[in-house]
Write a protein that holds these residues in place. Structure first.
Motif, PDB file in Angstrom:
ATOM      1  N   MET B 104      24.497  94.239  -7.390  1.00 45.33           N
ATOM      2  CA  MET B 104      24.265  93.329  -8.517  1.00 45.33           C
ATOM      3  C   MET B 104      23.217  93.903  -9.476  1.00 45.33           C
ATOM      4  O   MET B 104      23.384  93.861 -10.691  1.00 45.33           O
ATOM      5  N   PHE B 105      22.137  94.472  -8.944  1.00 49.78           N
ATOM      6  CA  PHE B 105      21.104  95.014  -9.826  1.00 49.78           C
ATOM      7  C   PHE B 105      21.480  96.399 -10.358  1.00 49.78           C
ATOM      8  O   PHE B 105      21.278  96.679 -11.538  1.00 49.78           O
ATOM      9  N   ASP B 106      22.034  97.250  -9.519  1.00 49.25           N
ATOM     10  CA  ASP B 106      22.441  98.584  -9.986  1.00 49.25           C
ATOM     11  C   ASP B 106      23.545  98.499 -11.045  1.00 49.25           C
ATOM     12  O   ASP B 106      23.582  99.304 -11.977  1.00 49.25           O
ATOM     13  N   GLU B 107      24.462  97.563 -10.876  1.00 51.21           N
ATOM     14  CA  GLU B 107      25.629  97.532 -11.759  1.00 51.21           C
ATOM     15  C   GLU B 107      25.512  96.450 -12.831  1.00 51.21           C
ATOM     16  O   GLU B 107      25.536  96.735 -14.020  1.00 51.21           O
ATOM     17  N   ASN B 108      25.379  95.180 -12.413  1.00 48.72           N
ATOM     18  CA  ASN B 108      25.401  94.095 -13.397  1.00 48.72           C
ATOM     19  C   ASN B 108      24.123  94.057 -14.235  1.00 48.72           C
ATOM     20  O   ASN B 108      24.177  93.995 -15.458  1.00 48.72           O
ATOM     21  N   PHE B 109      22.966  94.069 -13.569  1.00 55.53           N
ATOM     22  CA  PHE B 109      21.703  94.022 -14.315  1.00 55.53           C
ATOM     23  C   PHE B 109      21.579  95.247 -15.221  1.00 55.53           C
ATOM     24  O   PHE B 109      21.170  95.141 -16.377  1.00 55.53           O
ATOM     25  N   TYR B 110      21.949  96.405 -14.706  1.00 57.90           N
ATOM     26  CA  TYR B 110      21.878  97.620 -15.528  1.00 57.90           C
ATOM     27  C   TYR B 110      22.821  97.506 -16.724  1.00 57.90           C
ATOM     28  O   TYR B 110      22.465  97.848 -17.846  1.00 57.90           O
ATOM     29  N   HIS B 111      24.027  97.014 -16.503  1.00 56.85           N
ATOM     30  CA  HIS B 111      25.008  96.867 -17.582  1.00 56.85           C
ATOM     31  C   HIS B 111      24.536  95.865 -18.633  1.00 56.85           C
ATOM     32  O   HIS B 111      24.700  96.071 -19.837  1.00 56.85           O
ATOM     33  N   ASP B 112      23.935  94.766 -18.170  1.00 59.58           N
ATOM     34  CA  ASP B 112      23.584  93.669 -19.078  1.00 59.58           C
ATOM     35  C   ASP B 112      22.192  93.813 -19.690  1.00 59.58           C
ATOM     36  O   ASP B 112      21.955  93.337 -20.802  1.00 59.58           O
ATOM     37  N   VAL B 113      21.252  94.388 -18.954  1.00 66.94           N
ATOM     38  CA  VAL B 113      19.845  94.325 -19.368  1.00 66.94           C
ATOM     39  C   VAL B 113      19.202  95.723 -19.501  1.00 66.94           C
ATOM     40  O   VAL B 113      18.888  96.162 -20.609  1.00 66.94           O
ATOM     41  N   SER B 114      18.985  96.400 -18.388  1.00 68.75           N
ATOM     42  CA  SER B 114      18.191  97.635 -18.457  1.00 68.75           C
ATOM     43  C   SER B 114      18.933  98.755 -19.194  1.00 68.75           C
ATOM     44  O   SER B 114      18.306  99.530 -19.924  1.00 68.75           O
ATOM     45  N   GLY B 115      20.262  98.820 -19.036  1.00 68.25           N
ATOM     46  CA  GLY B 115      21.042  99.842 -19.743  1.00 68.25           C
ATOM     47  C   GLY B 115      20.958  99.675 -21.253  1.00 68.25           C
ATOM     48  O   GLY B 115      20.578 100.620 -21.977  1.00 68.25           O
ATOM     49  N   PRO B 116      21.296  98.474 -21.786  1.00 66.29           N
ATOM     50  CA  PRO B 116      21.158  98.271 -23.238  1.00 66.29           C
ATOM     51  C   PRO B 116      19.730  98.482 -23.740  1.00 66.29           C
ATOM     52  O   PRO B 116      19.531  99.075 -24.809  1.00 66.29           O
ATOM     53  N   LEU B 117      18.717  98.040 -22.973  1.00 71.23           N
ATOM     54  CA  LEU B 117      17.327  98.241 -23.398  1.00 71.23           C
ATOM     55  C   LEU B 117      16.992  99.731 -23.468  1.00 71.23           C
ATOM     56  O   LEU B 117      16.324 100.186 -24.411  1.00 71.23           O
TER      57      LEU B 117
END
Lengths: 229, 229
Positions: B104-117
């Motif tokens: 959830m954190f590696d994929e979803n959080f990264y896709h939604d939050v840390s990746g875009p940031l």
């Protein structure tokens, strides 16, 4: 006393590559399963109750109600609980190589090839009622060549993708590739080693149920389910 | 006879959340490491030779030359080879829950939050020489709230994210969150449970080296490295 047999249900849709990986693993390990349709894009409560991330696959065991979420967590779970036909095997370094290739197909191939194909050819048709974007299709087919080249290279050096035996890396790669192939995104010419490897994968009994399924109005190319070269 | 000590090198850059996860795991398990800078966006040959997927982190052991690629494969490798302080522990079902949250954190959080940031605030500044897109920043901060809500919910029900003990799920989540926090993407007000959990994580010795690092011209907000509530 009644004898209860544990039965797993897989919540999935026919072209979900991650669900296909789990089905192939369960098939190879001889774990019985029944399919339940789940369509993440419809935002069903049932799927989100089991998995807050709203993704397929989810597996549920009917007897105890055990729910396992995330395709890699599911595969590791069955690998840990069912000894038969290990698919993440060998030394720690060999297991790392298996997991490296799983990540490459689950993440990179899905991002570059099967994900865009699913969006353009499935979601746009079934949900958005739009035509596919030819530029995106061309780009994903171009990137698919690089992955088939890499499989050619691996199979030039090893009998199977991760080494001397078939592993979850082969199942993960074949699952992603089967979805791209269904959606007409692969040109197999000039990829003899990859093609030979994939024909062997398609011939396995675990693969048969996947090849016979169809996703509603979307039809695969004629070679999709063929297992003879 | 010379006594050789195995030394691991981690190829990473300071704001790579996946490298942070690996560093936290190695810190918790007491595995010594040295950092080597790798910038995936520069397409260096050295990184692609070790990892055809061109991603960080990669770890290499200097003595035998063992190279392990992919952050989850690396964590599983150290978990299998170093018994001290297990971070993927418990029954098979508990281990599946740990791996679900890691995904959830590696994929979803990264896709939604840390990746875009990272794209808007780091890559656009360092590579593309563009200004961040305010709409994308707002959307990622909005989605970040949902994840902090979910952590609030988990910590209302369990001492740690995956259950009774700290696990790799906490490390994976804290790694992603620390990058989002560095880039000013998190509003901690109204997330008391998540904030309390994260302060405990930041206080761990394994976290200190991460909090003191800076990524060139990009500065974190003043609360970023504070460990007192």
């Amino acid at each position: 006393m009644a004898f209860e047999i544990a039965m797993w249900h897989i919540f999935q849709f026919p072209l979900c590559p991650f669900s296909r990986k789990v089905r192939l693993l369960m098939g190879e390990k001889g774990i019985a399963y029944e399919l339940q349709t789940a369509r993440p894009w419809e935002g069903e409560d049932r799927l989100f109750e089991m998995n807050p991330a709203g993704r397929t696959p989810v597996v549920r065991e009917t007897e105890r109600g055990t729910v396992i979420v995330d395709s890699r967590a599911i595969c590791e779970y069955f690998e840990e609980t069912v000894d038969r036909n290990p698919q993440i095997s060998g030394t720690a370094v060999q297991r790392a190589e298996i997991r490296r290739l799983i990540a490459m197909f689950d993440e990179n191939f899905y991002h570059d090839v099967s994900g865009p194909l699913l969006h353009e050819r499935m979601k746009k048709r079934l949900v958005l009622r739009q035509s596919p974007d030819a530029k995106i299709l061309r780009e994903s087919m171009k990137l698919a060549h690089d992955y088939l080249d890499y499989i050619d290279y691996l199979i030039d050096n090893r009998p199977w993708l991760a080494g001397a035996t078939m592993t979850l890396a082969d199942l993960a790669a074949a699952a992603q590739i089967s979805v791209a192939d269904y959606l007409g995104g692969l040109d197999w010419s000039s990829h003899e080693q990859a093609r030979g490897w994939y024909l062997v994968m398609k011939s396995r009994p675990s693969f048969r149920p996947l090849l016979s399924e169809r996703m509603e109005v979307i039809q695969p190319p004629s070679h999709y389910a063929e297992v003879d070269a």
